[in-house]
Design a protein around this motif. Structure first.
Motif, PDB file in Angstrom:
ATOM      1  N   LYS A 283       0.856  -1.193   0.000  1.00  0.00           N
ATOM      2  CA  LYS A 283       0.000   0.000   0.000  1.00  0.00           C
ATOM      3  C   LYS A 283       0.888   1.237   0.000  1.00  0.00           C
ATOM      4  O   LYS A 283       1.122   1.874   1.027  1.00  0.00           O
ATOM      5  CB  LYS A 283      -0.928   0.020   1.219  1.00  0.00           C
ATOM      6  CG  LYS A 283      -1.971  -1.102   1.223  1.00  0.00           C
ATOM      7  CD  LYS A 283      -2.848  -1.040   2.460  1.00  0.00           C
ATOM      8  CE  LYS A 283      -3.847  -2.192   2.491  1.00  0.00           C
ATOM      9  NZ  LYS A 283      -4.689  -2.179   3.716  1.00  0.00           N
ATOM     10  N   THR A 287      -2.176   5.377  -2.232  1.00  0.00           N
ATOM     11  CA  THR A 287      -3.245   4.371  -2.201  1.00  0.00           C
ATOM     12  C   THR A 287      -4.434   4.952  -1.438  1.00  0.00           C
ATOM     13  O   THR A 287      -4.317   5.303  -0.268  1.00  0.00           O
ATOM     14  CB  THR A 287      -2.764   3.083  -1.500  1.00  0.00           C
ATOM     15  OG1 THR A 287      -1.627   2.571  -2.182  1.00  0.00           O
ATOM     16  CG2 THR A 287      -3.878   2.039  -1.491  1.00  0.00           C
ATOM     17  N   HIS A 304      -4.933   4.873  -7.175  1.00  0.00           N
ATOM     18  CA  HIS A 304      -3.486   4.973  -7.009  1.00  0.00           C
ATOM     19  C   HIS A 304      -3.086   6.361  -7.511  1.00  0.00           C
ATOM     20  O   HIS A 304      -2.965   6.588  -8.719  1.00  0.00           O
ATOM     21  CB  HIS A 304      -2.766   3.872  -7.780  1.00  0.00           C
ATOM     22  CG  HIS A 304      -3.094   2.483  -7.297  1.00  0.00           C
ATOM     23  ND1 HIS A 304      -2.626   1.980  -6.104  1.00  0.00           N
ATOM     24  CD2 HIS A 304      -3.875   1.507  -7.840  1.00  0.00           C
ATOM     25  CE1 HIS A 304      -3.082   0.760  -5.931  1.00  0.00           C
ATOM     26  NE2 HIS A 304      -3.844   0.451  -6.959  1.00  0.00           N
TER      27      HIS A 304
END
Length: 334
Positions: A283, A287, A304
């Motif tokens: 992550k 994220t 993202h």
């Protein structure tokens, strides 16, 4: 509005300064020898530059908004900027107008509201442009088209009602004007609430800047820590331990909790890693999970995002608004 004069030369150009200040309503003036590489606007901002300071100011603002710098009509600008001779306008929470002041004052775009903002949903830029180009050509319009947060944004001249109707007939997934103002003006009597983590109240702040927001908004929560997510929104401790705060499962429970405590018709939830620290291999920074729900269904998306902390927060907010408008089908109708 804040007016910033950048460059040492302004100390000796009193007449030009006065001419600028006569044209705008401002509450603050600032004089800088050098422009701050970490500049962030606190209000509508007019930045006055000379030939020495203009290129650096332009590059800093392009970097702030994650854009490339391009040359149009022999004028250096961020790629998505609205521009006229020696003047360009971009948005980063607030409108920012940069002018290159030589011997005469150029058009100050920030006080010239003679442009139309068109927001297209469910289409990419090339597809929207292909469909709308015949309309733009027929009416000799010269739009600026770019994508932001999954929304195709178009800036052009003020449109007559018949042109707007043609656009809506061609692409019904359209909103004219500021998206937050559109929500405030069209959502009531229904209500919306927010459960924000990484955006820290940014969505609520931007909505409540619009007069009349109380007609569709009673309140929201900023649940930054896991303990608060659990105690205020009812996110299960097991969910947080197993999946983490930045997860689809957590955002789903944030949505359900926000609907429950607010009794609103819709909820938006955001949880992510805005950076610059906190990322992991699985992550990374950028994220972000966003979600929307009503009393019958919910939807969550994984994003993202790229950029610095502030820009990631801004993109998360705008993606959440995009998700809400498409979920609720709150498009412009004429």
């Amino acid at each position: 509005m804040e007016v910033i004069f950048v460059g040492k030369s302004w100390k000796f150009k009193k007449a030009l300064q006065e001419e600028i200040l006569k044209k705008v309503t401002f509450n603050k003036t600032v004089y800088l020898d050098k422009f701050d590489i970490n500049f962030k606007p606190d209000d509508e901002t007019l930045i006055v530059t000379d030939e020495n300071t203009y290129p650096l100011v332009t590059k800093i603002l392009a970097n702030l908004t994650n854009q490339n710098v391009i040359i149009k009509d022999d004028f250096l600008i961020p790629e998505t900027a609205k521009f006229s001779k020696n003047s360009f306008l971009i948005e980063y929470y607030y409108p920012i107008n940069v002018i290159l002041l030589k011997d005469e004052v150029p058009e100050i775009l920030i006080i010239t509201p003679e442009y139309e903002e068109i927001n297209i949903f469910n289409f990419d830029k090339d597809s929207a442009k292909l469909l709308l180009e015949p309309i733009f050509n027929a009416y000799k319009l010269n739009p600026v088209i770019f994508e932001e947060a999954g929304i195709v944004k178009i800036y052009t001249e003020i449109l007559e009602e018949k042109i707007k109707k043609e656009i809506l007939k061609t692409i019904p997934y359209t909103v004219f004007g500021n998206l937050f103002a559109h929500i405030v003006n069209n959502l009531p009597p229904k209500k919306i609430t927010f459960a924000e983590s990484c955006t820290g109240g940014l969505i609520a702040s931007n909505l409540t800047k619009i007069p009349g927001s109380s007609n569709c908004f009673d309140g929201s929560v900023v649940t930054y820590a896991n303990r608060i997510k659990h105690e205020w929104l009812g996110v299960e401790e097991l969910t947080l331990e197993k999946y983490g705060a930045v997860s689809e499962q957590t955002v789903k429970e944030m949505l359900l909790g926000a609907i429950e405590i607010s009794k609103a018709d819709y909820a938006l939830a955001v949880s992510g890693i805005a950076g610059p620290t906190g990322g992991t291999p699985t992550k990374p920074v950028g994220t972000v999970y966003i979600g929307v729900a009503n009393n019958k269904e919910l939807k969550v998306e994984l994003l993202h995002l790229k950029g610095d902390r502030n820009y990631i927060q801004y993109q998360a907010m705008m993606n959440a608004i995009r998700l809400f408008i498409t979920f609720s089908r709150l498009y412009t109708s004429l």
